[in-house]
Design an enzyme around this catalytic site. Structure first.
Site, mmCIF file in Angstrom:
data_model
loop_
_atom_site.group_PDB
_atom_site.id
_atom_site.type_symbol
_atom_site.label_atom_id
_atom_site.label_comp_id
_atom_site.label_asym_id
_atom_site.label_seq_id
_atom_site.Cartn_x
_atom_site.Cartn_y
_atom_site.Cartn_z
ATOM 1 N N ASP A 155 -3.593 -5.981 -5.067
ATOM 2 C CA ASP A 155 -3.496 -7.201 -4.797
ATOM 3 C C ASP A 155 -1.934 -7.430 -4.255
ATOM 4 O O ASP A 155 -1.117 -6.917 -4.853
ATOM 5 C CB ASP A 155 -3.546 -8.046 -6.005
ATOM 6 C CG ASP A 155 -3.680 -9.442 -5.965
ATOM 7 O OD1 ASP A 155 -2.467 -10.235 -5.492
ATOM 8 O OD2 ASP A 155 -4.756 -10.343 -6.255
ATOM 9 N N HIS A 194 -7.862 -14.153 -8.948
ATOM 10 C CA HIS A 194 -7.460 -12.975 -8.161
ATOM 11 C C HIS A 194 -8.444 -11.612 -8.121
ATOM 12 O O HIS A 194 -8.539 -11.041 -7.064
ATOM 13 C CB HIS A 194 -6.127 -12.504 -8.457
ATOM 14 C CG HIS A 194 -4.903 -13.417 -7.968
ATOM 15 N ND1 HIS A 194 -4.203 -12.884 -6.681
ATOM 16 C CD2 HIS A 194 -4.845 -14.778 -8.247
ATOM 17 C CE1 HIS A 194 -3.586 -13.966 -6.401
ATOM 18 N NE2 HIS A 194 -3.678 -14.854 -7.240
#
Length: 433
Positions: A114, A18
């Site tokens: 995120d 990520h």
């Protein structure tokens, strides 16, 4: 404290792959902003060390280490336990962002997070008086599925119809975090609450491109449920600065065009021993040239004598320069776990795929590869067997269907290149938040 200078926060989810796409996003939008712009990157120390070691020095990026939730002196946890501890520490992110403003003397102009973290940070943009943008590192289909978690969980059938999808989906295609009976688990709870709060983001950006959305209803539904949605992909990750010490590219230079099988299953997945054995038996039987990225703990599960018997046509390495391998003309097929980054990389270099998904959105991604984009195959029965691998390899190297799949992925490669060329306008829009 000044507001005349731009100061943008990037808040990373430090697990899996990520954090690297978020850093790639910084690199993509920075050319459209004044050179004086400050980028503050918030991530755990271990993740920061990993991702910043792979890229050239970034003088305009200020790196901040956030607590991973592990108390000093305790053993480093893994898997869900590590995620759970990190989630419990996210309340401290607000404090460290305030400290970043104090240190730089510049108020935040925008906050990128995120999407996984959005449920914990949903109030932060308002508190900092800055717009908030959530970054979904996957594709539109997986995001659309998460937005309908309640609907999916109420379904009692093996197939279901989800708004935005013109065709039905199998319950087996749905990420397990969506269908989990226990929404109190760290991943399922985080993603569920993300879905409930994502509409509060000023915008959601996706690492995808429009031509992957063969079903236009999906994007329309996302636009209806979210404030603004931008496709900004494919953001193919930066090539590592790590040297190709195993000589993969030199080895590939000696192989015939589109003759090599490349096998890699990401940095998180550990293949079951029986599946490692099945892959090895199939490769040895077919004598197809191969490069296999297999960590040392997996090598011990290879059949006895395999390395010696296959040394003339195969190569096993503990780490492989994936982008350079996929870009090489000798590579003919990519055997993958169907992580989103790997799919985008396969498409971007025009390499068809054999899919063996394991968790998260990988099963849905695998379905898209085989049934929607028609650029690859799912492995028979969902797990690697000798016969299933041989059948898949025969399709790509000996059958007309393999030629069609290869042509399809070449077509998507061209669309991906067009999307990259057209992405300047979108990146400029994002940089204005």
């Amino acid at each position: 404290m000044t507001t005349s200078q731009l100061h943008i926060a990037f808040l990373a989810f430090p697990f899996g792959t990520h954090a690297t796409p978020l850093l790639t996003l910084v690199q993509k939008i920075s050319p459209f902003l004044p050179s004086s712009t400050i980028f503050s990157f918030f991530n755990t120390s271990s993740s920061n060390s990993s991702i910043f070691s792979k890229v050239p020095n970034q003088e305009n990026i200020k790196i901040y280490n956030v607590w991973d939730g592990v108390k000093e002196g305790n053993d480093t946890p893994f898997g869900l336990e590590a995620i759970k501890l990190f989630i419990q520490s996210t309340l401290l992110i607000s404090k460290i962002t305030e400290e970043a403003e104090e240190e730089t003397g510049v108020k935040f102009s925008c906050i990128f997070s995120d999407a996984f973290l959005w449920c914990f940070l949903v109030k932060l943009p308002k508190k900092m008086n800055a717009p908030g943008v959530a970054y979904w590192t996957g594709g539109s289909c997986s995001l659309a599925v998460h937005l309908y978690t309640d609907l999916i969980r109420s379904n009692k059938e093996t197939s279901l119809k989800i708004p935005g999808f013109s065709s039905t989906l199998s319950i087996n295609d749905i990420p397990p975090e969506v269908t989990a009976e226990d929404l109190e688990g760290p991943m399922s709870s985080m993603l569920y609450n993300m879905a409930l709060n994502l509409h509060k983001a000023d915008a959601v950006v996706l690492n995808s491109f429009q031509e992957l959305d063969r079903d236009p209803l999906i994007n329309k539904d996302l636009q209806k449920n979210l404030q603004k949605v931008f496709n900004i992909g494919p953001l193919v990750l930066q090539s590592s600065r790590k040297l190709d010490e195993s000589g993969c590219i030199q080895w590939l230079d000696k192989q015939k065009e589109k003759s090599v099988v490349y096998l890699s299953f990401g940095t998180v997945t550990t293949l079951p021993p029986n599946e490692i054995g099945s892959i090895a038996e199939a490769l040895e039987t077919k004598k197809t040239p191969f490069i296999w990225s297999l960590r040392n703990n997996g090598v011990k599960n290879l059949p006895k004598g395999f390395l010696e018997r296959t040394k003339e046509f195969g190569k096993i390495v503990s780490w492989a320069p994936q982008l350079e391998i996929l870009a090489h003309k000798s590579v003919g097929v990519f055997v993958t776990h169907c992580g989103w980054n790997s799919i985008l990389e396969g498409i971007s270099f025009g390499v068809p795929m054999i899919c063996r998904p394991f968790f998260g959105d990988q099963k849905l991604n695998s379905r898209m590869v085989e049934s929607v984009w028609e650029i690859g195959l799912q492995i028979e029965g969902g797990i690697f067997t000798k016969s299933g691998i041989i059948s898949a390899l025969d399709t790509f190297f000996n059958e007309e269907k393999g030629k069609i799949l290869r042509e399809n992925v070449e077509g998507l490669k061209e669309k991906a290149l067009e999307a990259v060329n057209q992405m300047m306008e979108v990146q400029q829009k994002i940089s204005r938040f």
